[in-house]
Design an enzyme around this catalytic site. Structure first.
Site, mmCIF file in Angstrom:
data_model
loop_
_atom_site.group_PDB
_atom_site.id
_atom_site.type_symbol
_atom_site.label_atom_id
_atom_site.label_comp_id
_atom_site.label_asym_id
_atom_site.label_seq_id
_atom_site.Cartn_x
_atom_site.Cartn_y
_atom_site.Cartn_z
ATOM 1 N N ASP A 50 33.750 39.139 40.574
ATOM 2 C CA ASP A 50 33.356 39.310 39.176
ATOM 3 C C ASP A 50 33.924 38.189 38.313
ATOM 4 O OD1 ASP A 50 32.410 40.972 36.809
ATOM 5 O OD2 ASP A 50 34.563 40.919 36.430
ATOM 6 N N GLU A 122 28.861 40.877 43.915
ATOM 7 C CA GLU A 122 30.140 40.337 43.451
ATOM 8 C C GLU A 122 31.134 40.214 44.596
ATOM 9 O OE1 GLU A 122 30.156 41.769 38.774
ATOM 10 O OE2 GLU A 122 31.125 43.041 40.275
#
Length: 236
Positions: A50, A122
């Site tokens: 992320d 992610e």
């Protein structure tokens, strides 16, 4: 789990190689880990990915769009790193068939859930970073979001296309456009189809948007986005 020959086969078009153990970990949802004695899962990799995703997208937008204000850059970044956008990336990769899911998630359509798919993207970004280097990971992110950047509607209507469509209806002197949404399939793998129509008004033709998704909300958002795309095309 089908890995199409492992990480090299799965991501060969991107020119990156992931450590096989990290690749397996990136695809492991916590529901699978829970059913296998508390084995490691992908949430730490997701946390790392992320951060890398956000930085790579921010740098690309800053460099490629010098004319945009801070607020406009923030809006574009939000559109590119949203759960909806990352789930689109996952669908493009065929990621759902690679996931390691627990029985409960398997039965409730986990392979099609936007949240699980986005989190896994992610995690894979995090695995690429640990397996290679900072620039390779950033280049991987840029390659992933390239198709998203090619869609101009993403930065106008994609964050809230239903509101944008309501505003378009108001500009035509029309009430909020109605949605007709139906679902098919068993409860654990239900698919929804939605249709929204903006009636003709003031010499302007009617527009009907169609959308599909794994939830009623997702289908209606897709239908609204399709209608907004048609409105933009008719105005150009």
């Amino acid at each position: 789990m089908n890995t199409q020959g492992g990480p090299d086969g799965f991501l060969s078009s991107f020119g990156v190689s992931i450590d096989p153990e990290l690749f397996s970990l990136a695809l492991t949802h916590r529901s699978w880990a829970y059913e296998h004695g508390g084995a490691p899962h992908n949430e730490r990799l997701e946390f790392l990915g992320d951060s890398i995703l956000g930085q790579a997208v921010t740098v690309k937008l800053y460099r490629d769009y010098p004319e945009l204000t801070e607020g406009e850059l923030a809006t574009r970044r939000a559109a590119l790193v949203s759960t909806v956008a990352l789930a689109e990336v996952a669908h493009g990769l065929g990621l759902g068939s690679h996931l390691r899911l627990g029985k409960g998630e398997e039965l409730t359509g986990g392979r099609e859930k936007d949240s699980i798919l986005a989190d896994t993207v992610e995690a894979i970004i995090g695995a690429v970073y640990l397996s290679t280097d900072t620039e390779t990971a950033a280049a991987f992110v840029r390659a992933l979001i390239e198709p998203l950047l090619a869609d101009p509607d993403r930065f106008t209507a994609s964050l809230d296309p239903k509101t944008s469509l309501q505003e378009a209806a108001a500009a035509r002197g029309l009430p909020h456009p109605p949605y007709e949404t139906s679902g098919t399939g068993p409860d654990h793998a239900r698919r929804f189809t939605s249709r929204v129509t903006l009636d003709a008004a003031r010499g302007l033709g009617a527009v009907t948007g169609l959308g599909r998704g794994t939830s009623k909300k997702a289908a209606e958002l897709a239908a609204a986005r399709d209608a907004m795309r048609q409105l933009r095309d008719s105005a150009s």
